[in-house]
Design an enzyme around this catalytic site. Structure first.
Site, PDB file in Angstrom:
ATOM      1  N   LYS A   1       2.717   9.524   8.387  1.00 13.36           N
ATOM      2  CA  LYS A   1       1.914   9.169   9.568  1.00 13.36           C
ATOM      3  C   LYS A   1       2.362   9.781  10.913  1.00 13.36           C
ATOM      4  O   LYS A   1       1.847  10.785  11.327  1.00 13.36           O
ATOM      5  CB  LYS A   1       1.771   7.658   9.656  1.00 13.36           C
ATOM      6  CG  LYS A   1       0.832   7.123   8.546  1.00 13.36           C
ATOM      7  CD  LYS A   1       0.331   5.727   8.841  1.00 13.36           C
ATOM      8  CE  LYS A   1      -0.856   5.357   7.975  1.00 13.36           C
ATOM      9  NZ  LYS A   1      -0.551   4.886   6.626  1.00 13.36           N
TER      10      LYS A   1
ATOM     11  N   PHE B   1       0.853  -1.194   0.000  1.00 14.30           N
ATOM     12  CA  PHE B   1       0.000   0.000   0.000  1.00 14.30           C
ATOM     13  C   PHE B   1       0.882   1.234   0.000  1.00 14.30           C
ATOM     14  O   PHE B   1       1.726   1.395   0.872  1.00 14.30           O
ATOM     15  CB  PHE B   1      -0.945   0.030   1.207  1.00 14.30           C
ATOM     16  CG  PHE B   1      -1.866   1.224   1.164  1.00 14.30           C
ATOM     17  CD1 PHE B   1      -2.974   1.230   0.336  1.00 14.30           C
ATOM     18  CD2 PHE B   1      -1.594   2.362   1.912  1.00 14.30           C
ATOM     19  CE1 PHE B   1      -3.807   2.358   0.252  1.00 14.30           C
ATOM     20  CE2 PHE B   1      -2.422   3.493   1.840  1.00 14.30           C
ATOM     21  CZ  PHE B   1      -3.530   3.478   1.014  1.00 14.30           C
TER      22      PHE B   1
ATOM     23  N   ASP C   1       9.265   2.674   1.640  1.00 19.09           N
ATOM     24  CA  ASP C   1       8.093   3.391   2.142  1.00 19.09           C
ATOM     25  C   ASP C   1       7.958   3.055   3.626  1.00 19.09           C
ATOM     26  O   ASP C   1       7.454   2.000   3.992  1.00 19.09           O
ATOM     27  CB  ASP C   1       6.857   2.942   1.343  1.00 19.09           C
ATOM     28  CG  ASP C   1       5.564   3.572   1.858  1.00 19.09           C
ATOM     29  OD1 ASP C   1       5.566   4.140   2.969  1.00 19.09           O
ATOM     30  OD2 ASP C   1       4.539   3.465   1.145  1.00 19.09           O
TER      31      ASP C   1
HETATM   32  C1  LIG Z   1      -0.814   5.175   5.198  1.00 22.83           C
HETATM   33  C2  LIG Z   1       0.203   4.771   4.204  1.00 22.83           C
HETATM   34  C3  LIG Z   1       0.422   5.520   3.028  1.00 22.83           C
HETATM   35  C4  LIG Z   1      -0.456   6.673   2.630  1.00 22.83           C
HETATM   36  O1  LIG Z   1      -0.343   7.756   3.497  1.00 22.83           O
HETATM   37  P1  LIG Z   1      -1.429   8.930   3.396  1.00 22.83           P
HETATM   38  O2  LIG Z   1      -0.928   9.928   4.406  1.00 22.83           O
HETATM   39  O3  LIG Z   1      -2.753   8.346   3.737  1.00 22.83           O
HETATM   40  O4  LIG Z   1      -1.385   9.464   2.028  1.00 22.83           O
HETATM   41  C5  LIG Z   1       1.450   5.144   2.195  1.00 22.83           C
HETATM   42  N1  LIG Z   1       2.232   4.084   2.482  1.00 22.83           N
HETATM   43  C6  LIG Z   1       2.052   3.354   3.599  1.00 22.83           C
HETATM   44  C7  LIG Z   1       2.964   2.195   3.871  1.00 22.83           C
HETATM   45  C8  LIG Z   1       1.025   3.658   4.485  1.00 22.83           C
HETATM   46  O5  LIG Z   1       0.817   2.887   5.556  1.00 22.83           O
END
Ligand SMILES: *Cc1c(COP(=O)(O)O)cnc(C)c1O
Length: 400
Positions: free
Chosen positions: A253, A139, A224
């Site tokens: 986050k 994700f 990420d």
């Molecule tokens: C939550 C998340 C995102 C997206 O972040 P947003 O602030 O909602 O755009 C991207 N990568 C990972 C691994 C995430 O957990």
């Protein structure tokens, strides 16, 4: 207004992008939340791994209050001291030399994708060399580029044509990664531990092997760490567990204790591809969010939060293994690093989450059957015990 009244109003004016639970949190402190009816909840979701210092941590509150009264926003046309200090702090604790600031995880990943493409073109002279390999069940966000990068059909459905150039391979499968690389690949983009995909922890050597592949083929490794960074796993960044460094890392986050921020960090020779005019953001890294982030990062580093996370993570994992042993028909397995913990269930977890809400526990289910425990890193043993007691009472009711 009470919760029912807020929910009724919401139904009339908010777009239906979320399957929201009928809970209206209005106040928080540490691991606790209170709703509009005054009901108290123990929070084991923490804003989806955002409130790593708990709700309304005094140092974060103070930093926001002071900065709000001094300068909230001014534009990236000018130099921003809080942004500079934050960049310096993050770089001094990581592999990176430079930071770009934006407002979310998706935006940080967008920046990483653009930087990887431009770096590839600049250094090889081949405009067709823009392929990025990502993982199935990954994700990376909800913008068009990050939806294209995400390896989940449910996220991509309805939005094609997607952005060209992404290849998805099974996570934790080095042979699949190796065979997906071709002449037009410029980067690999992975979560060190998959969050939304179900708390998937790779084998100890997987990321090292990916790093070696990237080095051999001159590919950038983008990690990420939006969900697992900022102390969640007991180290400041999750990749530290695996003995590797990426070329680019994204964070968001938990970085600013709940204020909206994202950042993309890179080594100097890669960061160089971004020059004036190639990327930007109006709000990105403004004084207010950077003050919140500085207070958050300093607190994590200065107040023993990483050690505490490791300790409490082991405690939580041990307690959950105890629950698993008591309910073998319900629980498949338990896994975790630090306070990034998943419990694989034999059944979909939706009803368990709802029962938790009734009993004053905020929990989350991801990937349908995985209960995800991402409490504030400041969670106490007593709070873990209270959560376990609620969970066992729910499981006792569910198991026939
Ligand atoms: C939550 C998340 C995102 C997206 O972040 P947003 O602030 O909602 O755009 C991207 N990568 C990972 C691994 C995430 O957990």
């Amino acid at each position: 207004m009470n919760s029912a009244q807020w929910i009724e109003k919401s139904d009339r004016c908010i777009m239906k992008t979320y399957g929201r639970y009928p809970i209206v949190p209005v106040r928080g402190e540490g691991c606790r939340l209170w709703d509009a009816d005054g009901k108290e909840y123990l929070d084991f979701l923490a804003g989806v791994a955002v409130n790593n210092l708990g709700h309304c941590h005094p140092r974060v509150v103070k930093a926001i209050q002071e900065q709000a009264a001094t300068l909230i926003h001014c534009s990236n046309y000018y130099q921003i001291p809080q942004q500079i200090e934050l960049a310096e702090l993050l770089c001094s604790h990581s592999f990176a030399d430079r930071a770009f600031f934006c407002n979310s995880g998706a935006e940080a990943n967008e920046a990483a994708i653009k930087l990887a493409r431009k770096h590839s073109r600049d250094t090889t002279g081949k405009p067709e060399r823009y392929g990025i390999i990502t993982a199935a069940e990954s994700f990376h966000g909800r913008t068009m580029a990050t939806v294209s990068a995400t390896g989940q059909e449910k996220v991509q459905r309805f939005f094609d044509p997607l952005l060209h150039g992404f290849t998805h391979v099974p996570f934790n499968d080095i042979a699949a990664m190796a065979s997906a690389i071709d002449d037009n690949t410029c980067a690999v983009m992975l979560e060190p531990i998959q969050g939304e995909g179900g708390v998937n922890i790779p084998d100890a050597t997987y990321l090292q092997q990916v790093r070696e592949l990237c080095d051999r083929h001159n590919l950038l490794l983008i990690l990420d760490e939006v969900q697992v960074g900022m102390g969640r796993t007991g180290k400041l960044f999750a990749h530290e567990h695996f003995g590797i460094t990426p070329d680019i890392m994204t964070l968001a986050k938990a970085l600013a204790g709940g204020a909206p921020i994202g950042t993309m960090l890179a080594r100097e020779e890669i960061a160089r591809a971004f020059v004036p005019g190639t990327h930007g953001s109006t709000f990105g890294g403004n004084p207010l969010v950077c003050a919140a982030a500085l207070a958050t990062v300093r607190t994590i580093l200065e107040e023993g939060i990483l050690n505490r996370t490791e300790e409490m993570g082991e405690y939580l994992l041990g307690e959950l293994e105890g629950v698993a042993a008591k309910f073998p028909k319900l629980v498949k397995n338990v896994r975790g690093i630090g306070l990034m913990v998943g419990m694989g269930l034999q059944i979909p977890g939706g009803d368990i989450v709802k029962k938790g809400h009734e009993l004053g526990l905020l929990l989350n289910v991801t990937h349908d059957t995985v209960l995800r425990f991402v409490p504030p890193l400041t969670v106490s043993k007593a709070e873990v015990d209270a959560m376990i007691a609620i969970l066992e009472s729910i499981f006792a009711e569910v198991e026939i």
